[in-house]
Design an enzyme around this catalytic site. Structure first.
Site, PDB file in Angstrom:
ATOM      1  N   HIS A  96       1.044 -41.761  -5.938  1.00 23.74           N
ATOM      2  CA  HIS A  96       2.488 -41.146  -5.923  1.00 23.74           C
ATOM      3  C   HIS A  96       3.551 -42.373  -5.804  1.00 23.74           C
ATOM      4  O   HIS A  96       4.355 -42.402  -6.347  1.00 23.74           O
ATOM      5  CB  HIS A  96       2.535 -39.996  -4.955  1.00 23.74           C
ATOM      6  CG  HIS A  96       2.085 -38.858  -5.602  1.00 23.74           C
ATOM      7  ND1 HIS A  96       2.835 -37.756  -5.448  1.00 23.74           N
ATOM      8  CD2 HIS A  96       0.936 -38.451  -5.993  1.00 23.74           C
ATOM      9  CE1 HIS A  96       2.048 -36.701  -5.975  1.00 23.74           C
ATOM     10  NE2 HIS A  96       0.886 -37.266  -6.435  1.00 23.74           N
TER      11      HIS A  96
ATOM     12  N   ASP B 147       9.785 -37.243  -4.107  1.00 22.98           N
ATOM     13  CA  ASP B 147       8.223 -36.680  -4.515  1.00 22.98           C
ATOM     14  C   ASP B 147       7.879 -35.208  -3.637  1.00 22.98           C
ATOM     15  O   ASP B 147       8.245 -34.936  -2.672  1.00 22.98           O
ATOM     16  CB  ASP B 147       7.220 -37.820  -3.733  1.00 22.98           C
ATOM     17  CG  ASP B 147       6.032 -37.466  -4.081  1.00 22.98           C
ATOM     18  OD1 ASP B 147       5.412 -38.349  -4.827  1.00 22.98           O
ATOM     19  OD2 ASP B 147       5.085 -36.622  -3.666  1.00 22.98           O
TER      20      ASP B 147
HETATM   21  N1  UDP Z   1      -4.790 -49.017  -8.509  1.00 24.77           N
HETATM   22  C1  UDP Z   1      -4.571 -50.467  -8.481  1.00 24.77           C
HETATM   23  N2  UDP Z   1      -5.692 -51.177  -7.978  1.00 24.77           N
HETATM   24  C2  UDP Z   1      -7.009 -50.162  -7.374  1.00 24.77           C
HETATM   25  C3  UDP Z   1      -6.749 -48.745  -7.381  1.00 24.77           C
HETATM   26  C4  UDP Z   1      -5.809 -48.232  -8.007  1.00 24.77           C
HETATM   27  O1  UDP Z   1      -3.771 -50.860  -8.817  1.00 24.77           O
HETATM   28  O2  UDP Z   1      -7.966 -50.905  -7.057  1.00 24.77           O
HETATM   29  C5  UDP Z   1      -3.301 -48.416  -8.972  1.00 24.77           C
HETATM   30  C6  UDP Z   1      -3.646 -47.583 -10.256  1.00 24.77           C
HETATM   31  O3  UDP Z   1      -3.307 -48.594 -11.239  1.00 24.77           O
HETATM   32  C7  UDP Z   1      -2.586 -46.538 -10.344  1.00 24.77           C
HETATM   33  C8  UDP Z   1      -2.685 -46.035  -8.782  1.00 24.77           C
HETATM   34  O4  UDP Z   1      -3.219 -47.045  -8.193  1.00 24.77           O
HETATM   35  O5  UDP Z   1      -1.332 -46.859 -10.782  1.00 24.77           O
HETATM   36  C9  UDP Z   1      -3.825 -44.722  -8.574  1.00 24.77           C
HETATM   37  O6  UDP Z   1      -3.306 -43.620  -8.937  1.00 24.77           O
HETATM   38  P1  UDP Z   1      -4.029 -42.550  -9.779  1.00 24.77           P
HETATM   39  O7  UDP Z   1      -3.057 -41.622 -10.270  1.00 24.77           O
HETATM   40  O8  UDP Z   1      -4.901 -43.031 -10.982  1.00 24.77           O
HETATM   41  O9  UDP Z   1      -5.085 -41.981  -8.750  1.00 24.77           O
HETATM   42  P2  UDP Z   1      -5.166 -41.555  -7.077  1.00 24.77           P
HETATM   43  O10 UDP Z   1      -5.083 -43.116  -6.232  1.00 24.77           O
HETATM   44  O11 UDP Z   1      -3.765 -41.123  -7.001  1.00 24.77           O
HETATM   45  O12 UDP Z   1      -6.209 -40.678  -6.772  1.00 24.77           O
END
Ligand code: UDP
Length: 480
Positions: free
Chosen positions: A20, A111
């Protein structure tokens, strides 16, 4: 003191951590880059340390963006700097009130997980713009499931049902629904209540990605929504793509060197986002599937589910014996423990597929990079995102995940190696079907880039919101 002509001041109040916070920061950058708006990100001091370096770079390049830390010593995040979606942040009420009284912004983007914040903001009569973190498709799906309740007429959790009233035939099972949709008494109305007196919703999506659902949301569900994404595309420089949210646990250059040594479209990138924890048995099944196939891969192993505090924490022991060493020797696989520079990886020409948990940011980043997906939803609204990717856009193959489980609970369902290998082969192979998927997703990536450029739909929506806030300010100034 704000004048009639000065840029509008928009405060951005992100939730703490990963999925988020990252897109909210990008949204603040997108507004500041547009002209006509100053972006002010407000958060706790320790949380701001996750992105203050990149904001400083944007400031130095002349962008009107600042961080205004909340006047408090209270910290929200756990040691990992990421809070789960149900973390109560209401201790920030007083500090937020103070910031808003000091700044008198033209609007605040807040948010949805700051569930308590509506009252504070509405009392001050500041336009409250909600950020949900998802696209247009899931709220349409969840709205119609709640409205028509087709899942209540089924014999078992695994029977498929068709979601009534949507522009496309979308099938789900009850086991794939979040508890608050399965059982509305658990609070789907929260979203509706939060939206009711709000100024509107900013959404990280773009019109041409899901036009039928953007229209459905606007015209049938009656949500006032500005589609301003994909906001990740505001990161143009390598360092901005690398340091989103956290500092990666792999050095960027060695990651790029590894990718540079591979053929175009030959690498599968595997990541399950910032929160998901897979059980060790599942990791092994993935490892066996990868070892049995041909294609190279980058696998981000983030968090692993431990059923007790005393359980072994070293994940190398949870992979098959010698797996990591064999992958290294053959130069076949790169395992990243912790945090990967995801945008940089996805945009590299060697990456030809993305095995994803279908978090909305990852999904949109995959689409914007033109990479077809192996979809493996686990939680949140990810099962809906999967359907958008596999059934509506037809740029992904479902691995066969059936069980919605909250990120902090243990999964019972294990997807076996044969199914994993089959889905990977369908996406990474040389079949006509794979080629078609690749063409379609490249076309989407092209449309994504156009949406955020001057003249594009997302650019126009940012413009429209800034204009609306400017007019509102002028009206307020005249009235006083
Ligand atoms: N992300 C990243 N590196 C990682 C894991 C996640 O940069 O090793 C970033 C990814 O690019 C995205 C966010 O973290 O922008 C994850 O958001 P997403 O909605 O896909 O999943 P959540 O983590 O909320 O389950």
């Amino acid at each position: 003191m704000a004048s009639v002509t000065s840029p509008v001041q928009i405060v951005f109040f992100p939730f703490v951590g990963g999925g988020h916070q990252i897109p909210m920061i990008d949204t603040a950058i997108a507004f500041a880059s547009h002209g006509g708006a100053n972006s002010i990100i407000t958060t706790t001091l320790s949380n701001s340390l996750q992105f203050n370096k990149s904001i400083l770079r944007y400031q130095q390049s002349g962008l009107p963006i600042t961080i205004h830390t909340l006047p408090t010593n209270i910290e929200i995040s756990d040691t990992d700097m990421s809070a789960g979606p149900f973390t109560d942040t209401s201790v920030l009420r007083q500090p937020l009130l103070q910031v808003l009284q000091d700044l008198h912004p033209d609007a605040i983007v807040v948010d949805m997980f700051h569930r308590w914040a509506a009252d504070v903001i509405d009392d001050l009569q500041i336009p409250r713009i909600i950020f949900h973190g998802s696209g247009c498709f899931p709220p349409c799906v969840f709205h119609n499931v709640t409205h028509y309740a087709p899942h209540e007429k089924l014999g078992s959790d695994s029977d498929p049902f068709l979601v009534p009233g949507l522009p496309d035939p979308i099938e789900l099972t009850r086991s794939q629904l979040p508890p608050f949709i399965r059982d509305p008494s658990q609070g789907f109305d929260r979203r509706k209540n939060a939206e009711e007196n709000s100024f509107g919703t900013v959404t990280n999506s773009f019109y041409n990605l899901e036009p039928a659902y953007a229209d459905y949301l606007r015209n049938v569900i009656k949500t006032k929504v500005w589609l301003v994404g994909p906001v990740s595309l505001c990161n143009k420089k390598t360092e901005d793509k690398t340091e989103r949210g956290k500092i990666p646990t792999i050095d960027e250059q060695s990651c790029l060197n590894w990718l540079n040594s591979k053929e175009p479209n030959s690498v599968l990138y595997i990541s399950f986002g910032s929160l998901a924890r897979l059980p060790r048995e599942q990791l092994k099944e993935i490892a066996y599937a990868l070892e049995s196939g041909d294609q190279a891969f980058i696998w981000v192993i983030g968090k692993i589910f431990k059923s007790s505090e005393t359980e072994e924490g070293d994940e190398s022991k949870w992979l098959p014996d010698g797996f990591e060493q064999r992958m290294k020797e053959k130069n076949k696989g790169l395992i990243i423990r912790g945090w990967a520079p995801q945008l940089l990886i996805l945009e590299h020409e060697s990456v030809g597929g993305f095995m994803t948990h279908c978090g909305w940011n990852s999904t949109l980043e995959g689409l914007s990079s033109g990479v077809p997906m192996v979809t493996w939803p686990l939680s949140a609204e990810q099962f809906a995102n999967e359907k958008l990717v596999s059934r509506v856009l037809k740029v992904g193959v479902e691995v066969g995940s059936r069980e919605w489980v909250s990120w902090q609970d243990e999964r019972r369902e294990i997807v076996r190696r044969e199914k994993v290998a089959k889905a990977v082969e369908k996406v990474m192979g040389k079949s006509e079907e794979a080629e078609e998927m690749r063409k379609r997703v490249r076309y989407i990536a092209d449309k994504a880039r156009r949406a955020v450029e001057e003249g594009g739909t997302s650019y126009a929506d940012i413009d429209a919101l800034i204009h609306e806030l400017t007019v509102r300010r002028q009206t307020c100034l005249k009235a006083n």
